[in-house]
Design a protein around this motif. Structure first.
Motif, short mmCIF file in Angstrom:
data_model
loop_
_atom_site.label_atom_id
_atom_site.label_comp_id
_atom_site.label_asym_id
_atom_site.label_seq_id
_atom_site.Cartn_x
_atom_site.Cartn_y
_atom_site.Cartn_z
N ASN A 231 18.50 0.36 -5.78
CA ASN A 231 17.04 0.19 -5.68
C ASN A 231 16.58 -1.22 -6.00
OD1 ASN A 231 16.76 2.90 -5.01
ND2 ASN A 231 16.66 3.50 -7.16
N ASN B 263 13.81 -2.15 -0.96
CA ASN B 263 13.49 -0.91 -0.26
C ASN B 263 14.51 -0.66 0.84
OD1 ASN B 263 12.36 1.32 0.88
ND2 ASN B 263 10.50 0.33 1.55
N ARG C 274 15.63 2.78 1.55
CA ARG C 274 15.62 4.15 2.04
C ARG C 274 14.24 4.75 2.24
NH1 ARG C 274 19.58 6.58 -2.44
NH2 ARG C 274 18.58 5.01 -3.69
N TRP C 275 13.18 4.24 1.65
CA TRP C 275 11.89 4.94 1.64
C TRP C 275 10.99 4.46 2.77
CZ3 TRP C 275 14.01 2.93 -2.93
CH2 TRP C 275 14.65 3.89 -3.71
N ASP C 276 9.67 4.64 2.61
CA ASP C 276 8.71 4.25 3.64
C ASP C 276 8.86 2.77 3.97
OD1 ASP C 276 7.69 6.78 3.66
OD2 ASP C 276 6.10 6.33 2.22
#
Length: 140
Positions: free
Chosen positions: A57, A60, A62-64
């Motif tokens: 993390n 970014n 994996r997310w929006d």
């Protein structure tokens, strides 16, 4: 027996491994913020470093709106091709006495190159012909 102090493959070195790639990317992310796209060459440790950083993390992954990671195996060739005209203009010069002078001359050469390629955003009043655009830029 393989000597453990040196890499078995001579093309690998301490500066071109996953740890060095992670340090480079951390420094770039800290300085420039999170990009939309990261384009890498075909060297696998840079891909592995970004995957590990994404799983931790650190950016970014994996997310929006995740950062897009793409591969261009001939990325260095594309960059060198784009700078060929700049190198051809600078090579006949006898060298720059000061860094300030080099920066100014190279900025002018790159500006002229961008105007010729149509990559420089200018008002319509400056014209479309590179000669008129250059004349109007210098006059402004």
């Amino acid at each position: 027996m393989i000597n453990k102090a040196k890499p078995s493959n001579p093309t690998h070195s301490r500066t071109r491994d996953i740890t060095a790639a992670k340090a480079f990317f951390r420094k770039a992310l800290k300085r420039h913020g999170e990009p939309r796209v990261i384009t890498l060459d075909g060297f696998e440790p840079t891909h592995a470093a970004l995957r590990r950083m994404g799983m931790n993390n650190e950016f970014n992954y994996r997310w929006d709106n995740p950062v897009q990671i793409r591969t261009c195996p001939y990325l260095n060739n594309v960059v060198e091709q784009d700078h060929r005209r700049i190198k051809s203009r600078v090579s006949p010069m006898l060298g720059f006495k000061r860094f300030f002078n080099a920066r100014r001359v190279l900025a002018g050469v790159e500006l002229a190159h961008k105007i010729i390629k149509g990559q420089f955003g200018l008002p319509e009043s400056f014209g479309t012909d590179p000669f008129h655009v250059w004349y109007n830029v210098l006059a402004a």
